[in-house]
Write a protein that holds these residues in place. Structure first.
Motif, PDB file in Angstrom:
ATOM      1  N   VAL A 125       0.875  -1.327  -0.066  1.00  0.00           N
ATOM      2  CA  VAL A 125       0.028   0.131   0.178  1.00  0.00           C
ATOM      3  C   VAL A 125       0.886   1.333  -0.120  1.00  0.00           C
ATOM      4  O   VAL A 125       1.804   1.227   0.633  1.00  0.00           O
ATOM      5  CB  VAL A 125      -0.916   0.050   1.200  1.00  0.00           C
TER       6      VAL A 125
ATOM      7  N   TYR B  50       1.809   5.310   0.562  1.00  0.00           N
ATOM      8  CA  TYR B  50       1.071   6.639   1.400  1.00  0.00           C
ATOM      9  C   TYR B  50       0.250   7.485   0.356  1.00  0.00           C
ATOM     10  O   TYR B  50       0.694   7.902  -0.607  1.00  0.00           O
ATOM     11  CB  TYR B  50       2.425   7.318   1.875  1.00  0.00           C
TER      12      TYR B  50
ATOM     13  N   ILE C 217       0.945   4.312   7.110  1.00  0.00           N
ATOM     14  CA  ILE C 217       1.028   2.811   7.113  1.00  0.00           C
ATOM     15  C   ILE C 217       1.927   2.424   8.010  1.00  0.00           C
ATOM     16  O   ILE C 217       3.251   3.094   8.302  1.00  0.00           O
ATOM     17  CB  ILE C 217       1.675   2.418   5.737  1.00  0.00           C
TER      18      ILE C 217
ATOM     19  N   ILE D 157       8.843  -0.301   6.739  1.00  0.00           N
ATOM     20  CA  ILE D 157       7.806  -0.703   7.611  1.00  0.00           C
ATOM     21  C   ILE D 157       6.773   0.116   7.970  1.00  0.00           C
ATOM     22  O   ILE D 157       5.708  -0.235   8.507  1.00  0.00           O
ATOM     23  CB  ILE D 157       8.116  -1.817   8.742  1.00  0.00           C
ATOM     24  N   LYS D 158       7.052   1.471   7.986  1.00  0.00           N
ATOM     25  CA  LYS D 158       6.116   2.548   8.637  1.00  0.00           C
ATOM     26  C   LYS D 158       6.295   3.757   7.647  1.00  0.00           C
ATOM     27  O   LYS D 158       7.251   4.257   7.417  1.00  0.00           O
ATOM     28  CB  LYS D 158       6.422   2.626   9.942  1.00  0.00           C
ATOM     29  N   ILE D 159       5.150   4.378   7.308  1.00  0.00           N
ATOM     30  CA  ILE D 159       5.168   5.688   6.477  1.00  0.00           C
ATOM     31  C   ILE D 159       4.025   6.704   7.289  1.00  0.00           C
ATOM     32  O   ILE D 159       2.837   6.219   7.498  1.00  0.00           O
ATOM     33  CB  ILE D 159       4.811   5.681   5.280  1.00  0.00           C
ATOM     34  N   SER D 160       4.667   7.685   7.678  1.00  0.00           N
ATOM     35  CA  SER D 160       3.932   8.708   8.371  1.00  0.00           C
ATOM     36  C   SER D 160       4.327  10.085   7.910  1.00  0.00           C
ATOM     37  O   SER D 160       5.320  10.532   8.516  1.00  0.00           O
ATOM     38  CB  SER D 160       3.933   8.513  10.070  1.00  0.00           C
ATOM     39  N   GLY D 161       3.884  10.559   6.846  1.00  0.00           N
ATOM     40  CA  GLY D 161       4.166  11.824   6.483  1.00  0.00           C
ATOM     41  C   GLY D 161       5.669  11.638   6.236  1.00  0.00           C
ATOM     42  O   GLY D 161       5.951  10.886   5.360  1.00  0.00           O
TER      43      GLY D 161
ATOM     44  N   GLU E 102      13.345  -1.904   8.490  1.00  0.00           N
ATOM     45  CA  GLU E 102      13.610  -2.658   9.389  1.00  0.00           C
ATOM     46  C   GLU E 102      14.888  -3.347   8.625  1.00  0.00           C
ATOM     47  O   GLU E 102      14.958  -3.490   7.435  1.00  0.00           O
ATOM     48  CB  GLU E 102      12.542  -3.524   9.967  1.00  0.00           C
TER      49      GLU E 102
ATOM     50  N   ILE F  54      16.003  -1.438  13.362  1.00  0.00           N
ATOM     51  CA  ILE F  54      15.005  -0.518  12.793  1.00  0.00           C
ATOM     52  C   ILE F  54      15.519   0.923  12.669  1.00  0.00           C
ATOM     53  O   ILE F  54      16.034   1.389  13.875  1.00  0.00           O
ATOM     54  CB  ILE F  54      13.640  -0.499  13.456  1.00  0.00           C
TER      55      ILE F  54
ATOM     56  N   THR G 249       6.293  12.247   0.462  1.00  0.00           N
ATOM     57  CA  THR G 249       6.359  10.615   0.377  1.00  0.00           C
ATOM     58  C   THR G 249       5.035  10.161  -0.169  1.00  0.00           C
ATOM     59  O   THR G 249       4.891   9.065  -0.146  1.00  0.00           O
ATOM     60  CB  THR G 249       6.502  10.378   1.904  1.00  0.00           C
TER      61      THR G 249
ATOM     62  N   LEU H  40       4.776   6.323  -1.660  1.00  0.00           N
ATOM     63  CA  LEU H  40       5.644   5.398  -1.215  1.00  0.00           C
ATOM     64  C   LEU H  40       5.306   4.232  -0.630  1.00  0.00           C
ATOM     65  O   LEU H  40       4.083   4.437  -0.050  1.00  0.00           O
ATOM     66  CB  LEU H  40       6.515   6.216   0.217  1.00  0.00           C
ATOM     67  N   LYS H  41       5.786   2.875  -1.081  1.00  0.00           N
ATOM     68  CA  LYS H  41       5.014   2.052  -0.290  1.00  0.00           C
ATOM     69  C   LYS H  41       5.737   0.997   0.709  1.00  0.00           C
ATOM     70  O   LYS H  41       6.970   1.312   0.677  1.00  0.00           O
ATOM     71  CB  LYS H  41       4.939   0.837  -1.717  1.00  0.00           C
ATOM     72  N   LEU H  42       5.108   0.181   1.384  1.00  0.00           N
ATOM     73  CA  LEU H  42       5.609  -0.776   2.454  1.00  0.00           C
ATOM     74  C   LEU H  42       6.705  -1.573   1.452  1.00  0.00           C
ATOM     75  O   LEU H  42       6.490  -2.073   0.538  1.00  0.00           O
ATOM     76  CB  LEU H  42       4.565  -1.597   3.153  1.00  0.00           C
TER      77      LEU H  42
END
Lengths: 456, 586
Positions: free
Chosen positions: A24, A26, A47, B9-13, B19, B48, B57, B60-62
């Protein structure tokens, strides 16, 4: 094609948390199908490992963890664009709601837009005549500027906004002008007022209306201005048009932003608004402007109601830091029956200096505006003083200023809703008012200009 | 040399976590995702890493990779910096425009310095010389105003084995080889330096010379020294930006670096359009020839806003190391602090005041400490003057950024919204502003004013202070009940405010006042005060004096009398004197 997920783990306010996702992106667009088979749209906000946080534009009422399915569409939210969108009415995410057919699409664009390269910008210098003395004379609007109206509940900002939309012209260049009107969380009757007034004045055929009303979902409100500005960019920079975007009411927009932020349990900054509100507002306001080598322009006039008339509240405060000035409406002037109740002292147009003067408006424009400011500020100061010590305690010179202050409000600021004053008339009134002073008081105006324009 | 690789593993803004990322270093430059967005490692926990990304971003994907670069975020230092505009991580906006058009897209690769441009290099070392760190290998006339001295990088030294002959070279050509402890090092006209590490110098000195800004209230009342640090706080609409622009235009520094940090795009455009037109009053050359612009406008990615400040100050130190006086305007440091806050929030760090991270004060301190007057590695004097605009929410100076900034700057030019609404510009409030540099620059000024500068300065401030007190009294009893001497204080204070403190940035004459004109104007107003005071003691009333025709000439002198004709100010004061005489006094 894309996977359908049935794994909603949590629903909180306008957010759903979908588990077990992979690949998925962002800010990707999401399609949500509720138990009855109705489609809603949403957007990926975060995510984390295999959990996607999705904001649902239409709200989460009726969604469940069992019967709702989710699809990730692999692209950001886009909007179909077309010049035929002028003269039409849309909902908050750009779908037509006036009963007409969908406009023939000429292009699709991501609603988030892209930041304009500062090196590509062209500096706004073209004077827009609004026909309102307090704006044209003292807080001049120029093409490509973002100039908000700071108002309060119950003040006539809607009336003024429509008057400006109706009257705004560049003298000698009336072609290719259109209005995009963006309603965010305003009441039905306010929206109806705008619609009616655009219809009556004939603005509507050259206007596109995006309506997210007070009872529409707040999350959608976050997308509404972006849809509208995407159309504005298309019309301005691809179709060479001059677009005036009226955004009302930015306060409702900011409230929606806070609502989402709270649902995401983010660390708040002032008054519970998220720390990124400045950047978020900037991503709307900075979409005004001009580009070198292209003909069109986007001028923005956001309207916001200051909570409790407090100009230091985060919403007007952050707005003022981004926009190129502000027009401030004043409750006291309104109470005294003065329309438009523009308080010029806290008002400002940062781009005024480059849009006025010799060859653009008139050579006396700048100095006259500056002198009016100085004189009216002095008058206000003395008014306060005279309520304490009485007019007798003032000098002869001071009493001149008091007289000027009253005349300035009654003759210069005040005008009727349908009165479209040319700049010439505005400046002439200003000189009439200034003529009550001896020349030696007019220190902000060069002697040469006093000689040319002042009548005694 | 790409090294470590992790998976997102994580996208926030602007904050991304990856990892499986062993081997990353703190503050290492990282390439994020398939588009290789530029980021910087800000936290490491086991395998991590957390990266702040300097680009948008969206999309952008996991699972996409995060690659390490093995080096920290750094800037390129060499010819091609001046007369250029960069984004927050030193990519030239001109090149970005060539690649992505009028809107800035993501993942653009652009080197800071042009690789194909040839510069005329003149060597200053010979084969066999020993080149110490920071010494000049040669020079390049980068613009008519800037002789760019090619430095031995601060971490290199050695015997010169090879030095290029005078001629034209690109920045990638090897122009020297140094041998040191048995190894040979190739040097080019540029080197890299990490932005978060201050460049070394031999010794710091006390500031001694004022930075002449041509702005009267600053130079005469609240001066800043070369190598000093100043804050300009002010609510919106009080003129922070105009003041910063004025300082960038008229300051007598050799190099100006203007950082537009989270501000309006049109403001950068304004500089870009006006600076090539404006002429440096000392050399007559276009101002752009000594100016470097760094633009991260409010709609550009927030993390790069944090970097832009460091990019700017590192470039400043580099020019300082050539022996230049450099001045930086950072507009606005509050946006930088807010970027820190936003990133800290996304990292879920414990907030201190108003959501700002607890290290806000130490970051501000580190930044302002990079100002200073130093003896450079090459033994010359150079300075970096930092002028930071602050945008306090609601114009409230008790908020964290203003309060902490005050701890690290020694001059404070407080902009006042009441003055701004009267269109009194620059809206620097003379009652709450201060400068601790007065004692440092006193000698410089006194040498040029027969030792009178300090006394005049105090006299002017005293009159303005007295006016403020009298205004309180007037509020209770009115003007008419004041004694004549005090009425005169009010009149002189008005002259000071309208004829001296106010300065119109858009008036061709008033925009820049030479130190001589500043002194003359202030002297004239104070002389008026003396003459008028004498005539009052002989029974003339103030209102008579105030309505003399030549008084308006004194107020307008700042706009009417250019820097080259300041003797005309004497004529005005003579006229006033004779007019007062004709009233029967003096």
């Amino acid at each position: 094609m894309s996977m359908e997920y049935r794994s909603i783990q949590k629903i909180s306010g306008p957010l759903i948390f979908v588990e077990g996702v992979s690949g998925v992106g962002y800010y990707e667009l999401v399609e949500i199908r509720d138990g009855e088979g109705n489609l809603r749209k949403g957007r990926v906000l975060e995510i984390n490992r295999n959990i996607a946080v999705v904001e649902v534009f239409e709200g989460t009422t009726g969604l469940s963890t069992t019967s709702t399915t989710v699809r990730f569409l692999g692209r950001p939210l886009t909007i179909p664009l077309s010049t035929e969108m002028l003269g039409r009415i849309f909902n908050g995410i750009g779908e037509p709601i006036d009963g007409g057919p969908p406009p023939i699409t000429e292009d699709y664009r991501d609603v988030n837009g892209l930041p304009m390269n500062p090196y590509s910008r062209d500096y706004p210098t073209k004077f827009i005549q609004t026909g309102v003395s307090a704006i044209d004379g003292m807080n001049t609007l120029v093409r490509g500027q973002k100039l908000p109206l700071f108002s309060g509940s119950g003040l006539p900002h809607n009336l003024l906004a429509t008057q400006i939309a109706r009257q705004a012209t560049i003298v000698g260049e009336e072609e290719g002008f259109a209005v995009i009107f963006v309603a965010m969380g305003i009441k039905h009757d306010e929206a109806a007022f705008f619609k009616k007034s655009f219809e009556e004045s004939g603005v509507l055929k050259n206007a596109a209306l995006f309506l997210n009303l007070a009872d529409d979902p707040p999350v959608e409100r976050l997308v509404t201005p972006r849809c509208a500005l995407t159309l504005a960019e298309y019309l301005a920079f691809e179709q060479d048009m001059h677009i005036l975007v009226i955004l009302t009411d930015m306060t409702n927009y900011a409230e929606a932003l806070r609502e989402i932020s709270a649902a995401r349990e983010e660390v708040p900054s002032r008054k519970g608004y998220p720390g990124y509100m400045y950047s978020d507002l900037a991503s709307i306001y900075e979409r005004a402007g001009r580009i070198r080598g292209r003909k069109g322009s986007i001028t923005q006039m956001p309207v916001l109601t200051m909570p409790n008339d407090d100009i230091t509240h985060p919403i007007p405060d952050l707005t003022g830091y981004i926009t190129e000035g502000q027009i401030v409406l004043d409750r006291d002037l309104h109470r005294r029956g003065i329309y438009p109740p523009i308080n010029v002292l806290p008002s400002l147009s940062r781009l005024m200096k480059d849009g006025i003067g010799k060859g653009k408006t008139r050579e006396d424009h700048g100095p006259v505006a500056s002198q009016l400011y100085a004189a009216y500020a002095r008058a206000q100061e003395l008014r306060m003083l005279s309520t304490i010590i009485g007019e007798e305690g003032l000098t002869e010179r001071d009493r001149l200023y008091l007289r000027f202050g009253d005349a300035f409000e009654k003759r210069f600021i005040s005008q009727s809703v349908n009165e479209n004053r040319s700049l010439e008339i505005t400046l002439n009134i200003a000189w009439e008012l200034l003529s009550i002073f001896p020349d030696s008081e007019l220190t902000r105006i060069p002697e040469r200009i006093i000689k040319l324009y002042k009548r005694s | 040399m790409l090294r470590a690789v992790g998976r997102i593993i994580k996208i926030s803004g602007p904050v991304v976590q990856a990892e499986g990322a062993l081997g990353f270093e703190m503050h290492e430059l990282a390439m994020v995702g398939n588009e290789e967005l530029i980021g910087e490692v800000v936290r490491i926990e086991g395998d991590i890493i957390t990266v702040q990304v300097y680009e948008d971003t969206t999309g952008l994907k996991l699972g996409e990779p995060v690659k390490g670069s093995g080096m920290p975020l750094a800037v390129e230092l060499g010819p091609g910096l001046v007369n250029n505009i960069f984004d927050g991580i030193q990519r030239p906006l001109t090149v970005i425009r060539d690649i992505t058009g009028d809107f800035v897209k993501r993942g653009v690769k652009a080197t800071a310095l042009p690789r194909d441009k040839k510069w005329h290099f003149t060597p200053l070392k010979k084969i066999g010389d020993y080149a110490r760190p920071g010494e000049f290998l040669g020079k390049v006339q980068e613009t008519p105003l800037i002789e760019h001295r090619i430095l031995v990088p601060p971490n290199r030294e050695g015997r010169v084995e090879f030095i290029a002959e005078e001629g034209c070279y690109t920045v990638e050509d090897v122009i020297a080889k140094l041998s040191f402890e048995g190894r040979t090092y190739e040097l080019k006209m540029y080197h890299r330096w990490p932005v978060r590490r201050p460049r070394p110098y031999i010794e710091r000195y006390e500031p001694s010379e004022p930075l002449i800004t041509g702005q009267r209230i600053i130079d005469m009342l609240f001066p800043v020294a070369k190598g000093g640090a100043v804050a300009i706080p002010g609510g919106f609409g009080t003129g922070k930006t105009i003041t910063s622009h004025q300082l960038a235009a008229w300051s007598d520094a050799n190099v100006i670096i203007y950082i537009g940090c989270g501000e309006r795009g049109n403001e950068m455009t304004e500089v870009l359009i006006s600076f090539p037109e404006l002429k440096d009053p000392r050399t007559g050359r276009p101002l752009m020839e000594r100016t470097i612009l760094i633009a991260n406008t409010s709609n550009m990615p927030v993390a790069a806003r944090e970097a832009s400040i460091y990019t700017g100050v590192t470039i400043a130190e580099y020019f300082r190391d050539m022996g230049y006086n450099v001045a930086i305007m950072a507009d606005s440091t509050s946006r930088w602090a807010e970027a820190l806050r936003e990133i800290a929030g996304r990292l879920e760090e414990m907030p201190a005041e108003e959501g700002y991270p607890s290290y806000l004060a130490s970051r501000l301190g580190e930044f302002y400490e990079r100002a200073g007057r130093v003896k450079t590695l090459s033994g010359l004097y150079g300075s970096v003057t930092l002028i930071g605009a602050v945008s306090p929410p609601g114009g409230d100076f008790s908020e964290p950024v203003t309060v902490h900034t005050k701890r690290f700057v020694r001059a404070f030019w407080a902009l006042d919204s009441a003055l701004a609404s009267m269109r009194h510009y620059p809206a620097i409030n003379w009652l709450i502003s201060y400068s601790e540099y007065v004692d440092y620059v006193e000698k410089w000024w006194n040498e040029r004013t027969n030792g009178r500068w300090k006394g005049m300065r105090l006299k002017a401030l005293e009159i303005l202070k007295k006016e403020d007190e009298l205004k309180e009294i007037i509020r209770l009893v009115g003007v008419e009940s004041l004694p004549e001497e005090e009425k005169l204080i009010l009149e002189t204070a008005r002259l000071l405010r309208e004829g001296f403190l106010q300065q119109n940035a858009y008036d061709p004459i008033d925009t820049y006042s030479s130190p001589e004109k500043q002194f003359k104007l202030l002297d004239a107003i104070l002389k008026f005060h003396e003459i008028a005071l004498r005539s009052i003691s002989k029974g003339i009333i103030t209102s008579k004096i105030a309505s003399l025709p030549s008084i308006a000439d004194l107020v307008r002198a700042r706009m009417n009398i250019p820097n080259e004709k300041i003797e005309d100010i004497d004529a005005i004061i003579e006229r006033i004197e004779s007019e007062i005489k004709s009233l029967g006094g003096a």
